[in-house]
Every structure is written in C-alpha cells, then in structure tokens.
Design an enzyme around this catalytic site. Structure first.
Site, PDB file in Angstrom:
ATOM      1  N   GLU A 166       0.814  -1.220   0.000  1.00 34.80           N
ATOM      2  CA  GLU A 166       0.000   0.000   0.000  1.00 34.80           C
ATOM      3  C   GLU A 166       0.850   1.275   0.000  1.00 34.80           C
ATOM      4  OE1 GLU A 166      -2.919  -0.138   3.111  1.00 34.80           O
ATOM      5  OE2 GLU A 166      -3.865  -1.940   2.318  1.00 34.80           O
ATOM      6  N   GLU A 369      -5.096  -8.837   0.585  1.00 36.67           N
ATOM      7  CA  GLU A 369      -5.713  -8.584   1.896  1.00 36.67           C
ATOM      8  C   GLU A 369      -7.194  -8.374   1.671  1.00 36.67           C
ATOM      9  OE1 GLU A 369      -4.212  -5.329   4.318  1.00 36.67           O
ATOM     10  OE2 GLU A 369      -2.144  -5.873   3.863  1.00 36.67           O
TER      11      GLU A 369
END
Ligand code: FCB
Length: 468
Positions: A166, A369
């Site tokens: 991220e 995720e």
C-alpha cells in the site's frame, strides 16, 4: 444458497506484517522505526495507549501460529521483513535480525507453509526519516540497497517477493491527511513522497532483476507490488465535475500504481494536473523515465476492503491550502461496517478484476488482503465457551469469495486469496481497537490465541475450495 467453486490451483493464505506482529521492538539489534518513535513520543495517539512494542508477540508464538495456520487449511502466508531489524545504521546486515528471519522461513517450511515476503509495510527506520524519509532521494537508494541485501540473504529461501505494501498510504496518512506521525498537512510533501516511493520501487525491482541475473534467486521466484486498490465510483448520473473528481481520485490511488507496475511509467494526465495545473513540484531527475521503466513487475496483490465513492468537491482547497480533488459520495444503498467506518461492497473486487482484464490484460493478481475489523468483539462471546461468535465474518468473506469466483469465471486473472489478520494483530494507531482475526488474541492472557467460531468455516472453504 448457490454454491461457487474456486479453481483447484487457487491458493488460500493469510496476510500479516512484521511491525504488526513481531514485537521485540528493541531486541536483537533492531533499530527504532517510526511506529516505535511515535509510541515513545506520544503514546496517547494510540488507541488505549497500546504502542508498537509487542505486536501480537509473534516472536514468542511463531511456532504455534504457523501450526495454527496450517491447521486452518492454509499452505502459504505473507509477512514483511522489517528494514529496521534486518539492517544496521550503516546499511549492513544485522546478523541477529537476519538470524530471526532465517529461523522464521525455516520454521514456515517445516510447517508446510510458503512465505510471501514484503519488504516494506509503512515501517520507515527512524534514522532514515531523520534524513528526510521518502522526501529524500537518498532514502530511495538506501531502500534499493536494503532490498538487494534481502534478496542476497534470503534468495534461496523465499520465492515470492513484494517491494511495498500500500505505497499510497504513507504519503496520504503521514504527509497529507495528518493521521500518522509526523502528522503533516501538505499535499506537496505527499506528492514528493509518492513520487520517491515509485522511484524506490523501480530501483528495488532493478536490484531484484540483478539478483536473478546473478543466480541468487530461486528459479521460479517472482517480484510484485501490493496496493490497496479501491475501485472508484461516482454518482449514477454524474456531472462533468463528478467525472473529473473520479479521474483524479482513481488516477492518484489506482492508475498511478497500475501504470507503474505494468508499463513502467506514471499516468501522464495525473502528472499534468499536478505539475501544470496545480504547480506541484515533483522531485524528478532527467533520467527518471528510464528508472521508472524498471518498475514493471511479474504480478501484483490487491488489498481490498472498501470501494471509493466520490463526487465533485464543494471547494477547490482545504483550510491548509491543499487542493481538493473530490469529496466522499454517500451511496444511498451503502452497507457499512460501523466499527471501521468502511463500506462493505463485495462486488468491488469483481469490478477491479474486470478493470484489470480490460485495461491490463496480461496482469496476474491475487487478493492480498481482505477482511473485517470489529470493535469490542469480546462482547460477542458465547458466555459458556467464551468463544467469539462472528458469523458476520463468514458472511463478509463468503460474499467476497463469491464475487472473486464470478470474476474468475468472467476472465479475471485472480490466482489466490489472503485474509488479513488471520490472527488478531496490532493495527497502527488503532492498535487492537478493531479485531480482524479468525483467531482471537487475548491481551489479558499473555497474547493467548483462541479460534473464533468462523475458523471452522474458513478451514472448510480453504481445503475444499467450495464456497457456500
Ligand atoms: C491495511 C494494511 C494492513 C492492516 C489492514 C487493516 O490497510 O495493509 O496493515 O492494517 O489495513
């Protein structure tokens, strides 16, 4: 209820990270990272004043945790190496840090688990932050050195590597929206950091290719990047201004990285808006177009929690003088996870799959995720057995897996699924506020692990590939 079957070679696993699990923040030569520093300087910034120090005590529980993962039907998982543990302040291997990761990878193999290794999960070593962190190009070089050292050290133990998790989050949370240390409010700084992280990624991939050419990596090794792609939506009947908000929102958070990892460049329209229209100065150097070309990866991970819904902003700048591209759009039909304030929209993962299929057809990806964090989950315990009864977690994962199955049916190149936080862990400033795990961690009982009700369901799905 309809039954969906995921392909037999589709993999199931779990995701976690070093800074959120390991603990042992200052042992074995580990240096401070920004989470440790923030915890030391201002513990009140963390939910219930629980700082970074212990994670979920994984360094003491890892053997049992790996056995637990295996017993829940997983044969792989992701974690991250902590830069602040692997290297010393001179950028050389810290032998005690390296020994811990060698032991972890050995124990994982023994438990029948393949480890996916990410190199950076929001955990800037503090001494590098003090030299400017992601605002300083030298830190990109330091990252490339770190990545290369990791490839050389563990190249024969780890197949699947990722440069970043991220990468948009630090620019946003540390520099733009003031959520995380050092809590700045500067879009200019955020752009500098985002640009430099892109450079660091490309330099890291180049060092990986070098390590491959030198015969240091396993023959079927791969490199990738993991992003929190939030499919962007606006109103059903958008105005021109809504579409413009969508372009920049999607451009900065999604296309920026997708273009980097598939084409080795940054999206021209976004760069133009930033530099020509807004006067943002990117720390670009003359040969950066060549540097960025190395950013192309073998596959990617998509962290998916929530969609992003935007509309035209009602003003052009915020109170700190930063440009406003978009404002949140509240979809009348939205369903919320009230604990986290995140919308639950399982179809978003299907839309991401179709976007990849249409715009980046060669790109292979997995859901790296996905999960649901619930506040005060202990209130949902069965009074007799003390087990957490979390049927909402089953519903959440089932609905997402169904949309993943549909996406695969419709041609998406999605090859696997990792649940985030199989075992409850420390979640940054939120610490243990929202629990994600299929397995509870009891903070009052020495971090003891206890499977929640949903764990049995997960095991069945992971071992049968049948979702019902
Ligand atoms: C993601 C992060 C991960 C975890 C989950 C809840 O954004 O990658 O570390 O905190 O959110």
């Amino acid at each position: 209820m309809a039954t969906y079957v995921l392909p037999q070679d589709f993999f199931f696993g779990a995701a976690m990270s070093g800074p959120q699990t390991e603990g042992g923040w200052n042992i074995g030569g580990k240096l401070e990272n920004l989470w440790d520093t923030w915890s030391i300087e201002d513990i009140s910034s963390f939910y219930n004043q629980v700082g970074s120090y212990v994670g979920n005590d994984f360094m003491h529980h890892y053997k049992d945790d790996l056995a637990l993962l295996e017993s829940l039907g997983m044969n792989n998982y992701r974690t991250s190496i902590q830069w602040s543990r692997l290297l010393d302040e001179n950028g050389e291997i810290n032998p005690e840090g390296a020994a811990w990761y060698h032991e972890l990878f050995r124990a994982s193999k023994e438990a029948g688990l393949e480890v996916f290794v990410n190199l950076y999960h929001f955990d800037m070593p503090t001494y590098l932050f003090r030299r400017g962190g992601w605002e300083n190009r030298e830190v990109c070089e330091a990252y490339a050195n770190y990545a290369y050292k990791a490839f050389c050290e563990f190249g024969q133990e780890v197949r699947f590597w990722f440069t970043f998790n991220e990468p948009i989050v630090e620019p946003e949370n540390r520099y733009w929206h003031s959520m995380w240390y050092p809590q700045h409010h500067s879009f200019q700084e955020a752009c500098t950091a985002q640009y430099n992280i892109s450079i660091a990624h490309a330099l890291g991939v180049a060092r990986y290719r070098q390590a491959v050419a030198e015969g240091r990596m396993l023959p079927d090794a791969r490199i990738g990047m993991i992003c929190n792609f939030s499919p962007s939506y606006t109103k059903d009947d958008p105005s021109e201004a809504d579409l413009e908000a969508l372009r920049m929102n999607d451009g900065l958070t999604n296309r920026w990285w997708l273009d980097l990892v598939t084409k080795g460049c940054l999206p021209a329209d976004v760069i133009k808006t930033l530099t020509e229209d807004l006067g943002i100065v990117l720390p670009a150097r003359p040969y950066d177009a060549d540097v960025l070309k190395d950013g192309v990866v073998d596959w990617i991970g998509c962290n998916y929690y929530q969609p992003s819904r935007v509309q035209a902003p009602s003003r052009t700048h915020d109170e700190w003088g930063n440009p406003l591209f978009a404002e949140p759009y509240v979809w009348p039909e939205r369903v919320m996870n009230e604990s986290r304030g995140w919308e639950i929209y399982p179809k978003g993962i299907y839309d991401f799959g179709m976007k990849c299929k249409n715009e980046y057809p060669e790109l292979e990806w997995y859901v790296s995720e996905n999960g649901i964090g619930i506040e005060r989950e202990y209130l949902n315990k069965d009074p007799k057995t003390q087990q957490v009864i979390d049927d909402y977690r089953v519903d959440f994962v089932r609905d997402h897996l169904i949309w993943i199955a549909k996406a695969i049916e419709d041609g998406a190149k999605c090859v696997g699924y990792h649940y985030w936080g199989l075992i409850d862990n420390w979640s940054w400033a939120n610490a243990y506020k929202n629990r994600y795990g299929f397995v509870e961690v009891d903070l009052m009982e020495n971090y003891e692990r206890r499977p929640k009700k949903s764990a049995a369901w997960l095991t069945k799905v992971a071992t049968s590939h049948v979702v019902e």
